[in-house]
Motif scaffolding. Structure first.
Motif: not given
Lengths: 467, 312, 265
Positions: A85-114
């Motif tokens: 909400x104040x500080x965001x960080x873009x990870x160095x290894x995007x592949x490893x920073x994404x949940x391997x079991x979750x579809x792409x859209x949900x990884x963004x949508x859940x932030x809006x939910x939570x």
């Protein structure tokens, strides 16, 4: 101009050793601030110190002022509430920073939910808009393992910024991306800076140039010079800055190494016809024809995951093709077609002194041991290095040792799979130059793979693009 | 999905074939003539005479070469014609059906208790990795793992049944009889699986994607729910598949210790009495139970991991 | 040997120490002890530990010292022979299957699936049923179950090593299979195989005890740890120290081996 983030004498220590020298900087609203320097030591620690994510033995001292609050004095839980909400960080290894079991859209949508408490359907809509904005709408249902490097980085960007933080910290955001993808990411970052502020760490001079704003040049935890990005890049004061700029493929002389003229046309060393390869349900290439002349330096460009390495393995016969044929020049020993690896230790058996591995090769092919010292000297390698095992030699030296071992066998064709992508820019240029020179001197054909088309344009006689 | 089921069906065929073959060899190795034993199995030992044995020999064609009898033996097996017990004289399939219910009850209860112990202990140890709870749970697990499962059972039996007389010693006559055997088996399983849960959960907590979920703005609870549970569960479920073999082995020992009227107890008894039809039936029931549980684990993995689904 | 010891962790050293003590006890008792473990002396039932009988006597007045010595020698030597046999077979076949792949791999994997189709102890029970009370049958049965684990692990590691970039590099440089086996495959195998051997030894000790315990293994009056537990259990309140001995012996053997095997879930 409002200052969003002010850092005063921030340093990082571990066990009484200082890993990051005290550093001060101001990040104003709408500003792009870029830290340029070699990969490794110090720079990434700064990001973690600001976020409050330093792993245990590491501690930070100094002040981190967000508005009027000193983050360094806050409880961990209070700092965690600033994430997203104040500080965001873009990870160095995007592949490893994404949940391997979750579809792409949900990884963004859940932030809006939570974070914003949106209902699932609404969150999905908001996320779909964000993905469309970065050209990922078609990939919404895919899992991270099915995304290319560039797509994963853009998805990570959407996810990292979804909670709406004004300040974005980006750690090597363009690592492993080819020029066009790199420019896309730089554009995204610049756009974000207009609505907030951006602090980027990179080793890529071109990214620093595109982002503009303020530039800090650092080496091994020390600040060397700082000021307006364009001014520094146009007239660098420090030797290291100059070397870094000269190491950027855009500033390489073209050609990097002059071609030997008058090579008589003869039989090609390798010929491929109608190659086709499928991987994981994706067609990597089809109907590919290739003819490699003796002593030719041929570049292969493309994004990560586009099949550059597979093409090389296919040409060397290490991988069967789905269709097509590869023919080598007849009557040539198999060991004169060799490969250099992206990860330098990959070429050597672990846990054995390198000298023994070199002796093994000399003995197997009954070569004169006197051939080795001049070769090492040509590649600017100290012979003492051979006493150590591969794990105790730096990446740049190890890659040159791998080149030396290959050259001992007088190869007709060398396939070099991103041989310098794991090296820092200055070493990368040096190794590329030595590799091309040595190949030219011996009339050995070289297949050079890289995600950097600029580098290939200058180092190679011609280059092709995959994907 | 279909491939998974086919693979397990093939395994079931292996079980049937190998148990059947071993039992056949067993039958031929037994002292005395085969027809006498079969006749004894049918009519009881007191009523066996030469005439009865001759009748059996003629009826079953025991004069034929060995391989023909072997094929017929396997054929009977495929039709679930398991013969009669040499001890009780009752059809083996009826006895097994009766015993299997008890075994399923025991194994199910034990796995449930093991899960209820292992999951919270493992997750808590992972959240405080290296702390006192982590080390304590490692110690307890190491001590439990250094015992054969029946020694754990002996210990519980001594304390709760013989000394304190809180619970019945052995047999089955109501739910109270289930507690000690199920708990014994569960403790042995949880000793291993709690550590697997801990490692898997610690791995996830350390992972780049879990940290990124936090940095995106999710709270610890949200990140655990959305990214922790499923990613950590996958290796645990895979491990459960590996542990199943020791569950079945534990069933054999625990049932014998507590005289639990299940298939494992039946098998040990049958081996002791050399009751070949019963050995065959019990071993096959345990083997097929093993296959069925494995299939359940496969399906669970398939449900948890979307990568498997998209791969097919 | 000193270098090997130095490479062990503290817990592995504790495990090695425990095992050394048990082996020492078993060997010394065998060399120095003069009592027959099966010799009964009904006048001497449940004698408490004394100078003449340091570990007391059992319900038949047999010397527990002699019986424990014999039982430990039995467990230790059986597990050693089983581990050696199964490791030899498993490693050799694992390398063959992992390296050759193709039909060799398919044939061996078929055998593997047949063995794996049944839980190990059930298979051991069946084979034990073929020849009741025979140590040879137990040895064959336990080895038959154990080799599978080596085969699986060695096959997987060999496959990985064969496909690895360092070995690919060696092959391209012209090296043959002997060199690759020595430089790339073998170094990757040693550690995991040693770990498996320790776990396998623990497994065979437990399997032997389990068979004795469910009364289908060796027959009395053999001194065997599982069998002793069943025999002594009814007297748990009269002579707890006697029952404790085989229980403790199995516990220390398995603990020692597990510690020696090192950290792995």
């Amino acid at each position: 101009m409002t200052i969003l983030l002010r850092i005063e004498a921030l340093s990082v220590q571990a066990d009484g050793k200082t890993l990051l020298e005290p550093l001060s900087l101001n990040l104003a609203a709408g500003e792009c601030l870029t830290i340029l320097g070699e990969t490794g030591a110090g720079k990434s620690l700064l990001m973690h110190a600001i976020m409050g994510t330093l792993p245990p033995p590491l501690t930070a001292s100094g002040r981190i002022l967000l508005g009027d609050t000193d983050l360094a004095s806050l409880e961990r839980s209070a700092r965690e509430r600033l994430w997203g909400q104040q500080l965001a960080m873009l990870p160095q290894e995007p592949w490893h920073s994404l949940d391997p079991l979750m579809p792409a859209l949900q990884q963004v949508a859940e932030v809006h939910e939570c974070v914003h408490g949106q209902a699932p359907e609404q969150a999905q809509q908001t996320a779909t808009q964000a993905l469309t904005g970065v050209g990922l709408e078609a990939a919404a249902a895919r899992l991270p393992g099915q995304l290319s490097g560039g797509m994963a980085q853009r998805l990570a960007f959407c996810a990292a910024t979804a909670a709406g933080a004004p300040i974005l910290l980006a750690d090597e955001p363009t690592k492993g991306l080819d020029a066009s993808r790199r420019d896309q990411v730089a554009t995204l970052l610049r756009q974000h800076a207009q609505q907030g502020a951006l602090l980027t760490i990179t080793h890529d001079v071109e990214v620093a140039r595109q982002l503009g704003g303020t530039l800090l040049v650092m080496r091994a935890g020390h600040l060397l010079e700082s000021g307006d990005a364009q001014a520094i890049l146009a007239a660098p004061q420090h030797d290291y800055t100059r070397a870094l700029i000269a190491a950027d493929p855009r500033h390489w002389p073209a050609p990097l190494v002059a071609a030997v003229t008058g090579a008589p046309a003869s039989e090609p060393v390798l010929e491929a016809r109608g190659l086709r390869l499928k991987r994981g349900g994706r067609q990597l290439f089809e109907g590919l024809d290739l003819r490699i002349e003796p002593g030719e330096i041929l570049g292969i460009a493309g994004d990560s995951g586009c099949g550059k390495s597979s093409l090389g393995d296919l040409l060397l016969g290490l991988l069967p093709a789905d269709a097509g044929v590869v023919t080598r020049r007849p009557g040539v020993a198999a060991h004169r077609y060799l490969k250099l690896y992206q990860d330098p230790p990959a070429a050597f058996a672990a846990g054995v002194p390198l000298r023994r591995l070199f002796d093994d090769v000399l003995r197997l092919h009954r070569l004169d041991p006197a051939k080795l010292p001049p070769l090492l000297e040509r590649l600017r390698l100290r012979p003492e290095l051979l006493a150590r095992p591969a794990t105790e030699v730096s990446g740049g030296e190890l890659q040159r040792l791998a080149i030396a071992r290959a050259l001992l066998l007088d190869p007709l064709l060398l396939f070099a799979d991103e041989p310098v992508s794991r090296l820092d820019p200055i070493t990368a240029r040096e190794v590329t130059e030595l590799l091309v020179q040595s190949a030219r001197e011996r009339g050995c054909a070289l297949l050079l793979v890289s995600h950097d088309a600029e580098a290939l344009a200058r180092a190679c006689d011609r280059h092709i693009r995959l994907g | 999905m279909l491939q998974l089921i086919l693979r397990r069906l093939l395994q079931a065929a292996f079980v049937t074939w190998s148990v059947g073959t071993l039992s056949f060899v067993l039958m031929r190795l037994l002292p005395g003539d085969m027809e006498f034993r079969i006749a004894a199995g049918r009519y009881g030992y007191d009523h066996v005479d030469l005439a009865a044995a001759e009748a059996v020999r003629a009826e079953l064609g025991l004069d034929r070469p060995g391989w023909q009898i072997y094929l017929q033996w396997l054929g009977d097996l495929l039709r679930f014609n398991l013969g009669d017990s040499l001890v009780s004289g009752l059809p083996v399939s009826h006895e097994i059906a009766h015993l299997l219910g008890h075994t399923l009850l025991l194994a199910g209860a034990a796995m449930l208790i093991a899960l209820l112990i292992a999951a919270p202990v493992g997750v808590w140890a992972a959240l405080r990795a290296g702390g006192w709870f982590d080390r304590l749970s490692l110690l307890v697990s190491a001590l439990l793992r250094a015992q054969p499962v029946f020694v754990i059972g002996l210990g519980l039996l001594l304390v709760f049944a013989l000394e304190w007389r809180m619970l019945p010693v052995a047999g089955f006559d109501g739910p109270r009889y289930l507690i000690l055997p199920a708990l014994t088996l569960a403790l042995a399983m949880a000793a291993v699986s709690s550590r697997v849960v801990r490692h898997s959960a610690a791995e996830v907590l350390r992972s780049a994607y879990f940290n990124f979920a936090r940095v995106k703005g999710l709270s610890l609870r949200q990140a655990l729910q959305r990214h922790g549970a499923r990613n950590a569960a996958l290796p645990v479920v895979v491990f459960l598949g590996i542990q199943l073999a020791s569950v079945i082995e534990g069933v054999v020992m625990i049932e014998s210790l507590f005289s639990w009227p299940g298939v494992g107890h039946g098998l040990a008894h049958a081996v002791f009495n050399r009751d070949v039809p019963m050995i065959q039936g019990a071993a096959m029931a345990l083997g097929l139970l093993f296959v069925a549980l494995n299939l359940l684990v496969d399906l669970a993995c398939h449900l948890i991991d979307p990568r498997q689904r998209s791969a097919h | 040997m000193p270098r090997l010891f130095a490479s062990l962790s503290t817990s592995q050293r504790v495990g090695a120490g425990l095992l050394a003590l048990l082996v020492l006890f078993a060997v010394l008792e065998g060399l120095l002890g003069r009592t027959d473990p099966a010799l009964q002396n009904l006048a001497q039932r449940f004698a408490t530990p004394s100078l003449a009988e340091p570990l007391g006597t059992d319900p038949f007045g047999r010397s527990m010292l002699a019986r424990m010595g014999a039982a430990l020698r039995l467990s230790l030597s059986l597990s050693l022979v089983c581990v050696l046999t199964s490791a030899l077979i498993g490693v050799a076949l694992g390398i063959a299957a992992g390296w050759r792949q193709g039909w060799v791999d398919r044939a061996l994997s078929f055998v593997l699936n047949v063995v794996l189709a049944l839980p190990g102890l059930v298979l051991i029970l069946l084979v034990a049923g073929l020849a009741p009370g025979s140590l040879l049958a137990l040895y064959v049965a336990i080895s038959l179950v154990l080799w599978v684990e080596y085969f699986r692990v060695v096959r997987a590691i060999t496959r990985q090593a064969v496909a690895s970039q360092p070995m690919q590099a060696s092959r391209m440089l012209g090296f043959g299979w002997r060199y690759c086996l020595r430089r790339h495959v073998w170094p990757a195998l040693v550690g995991p195989v040693a770990t498996l051997a320790a776990f396998g030894a623990a497994g065979s000790i437990m399997a032997l005890a389990a068979l004795g315990f469910v009364a289908v293994g060796l027959r009395p009056p053999t001194a065997e740890l599982g069998l002793m537990m069943v025999e002594l259990f009814p007297y748990y309140s009269d002579a707890p120290w006697v029952l404790a001995q085989p229980v403790l012996a199995v516990f220390l053997l398995v603990l020692g081996l597990n510690l020696l095997a090192g950290k792995r879930a």
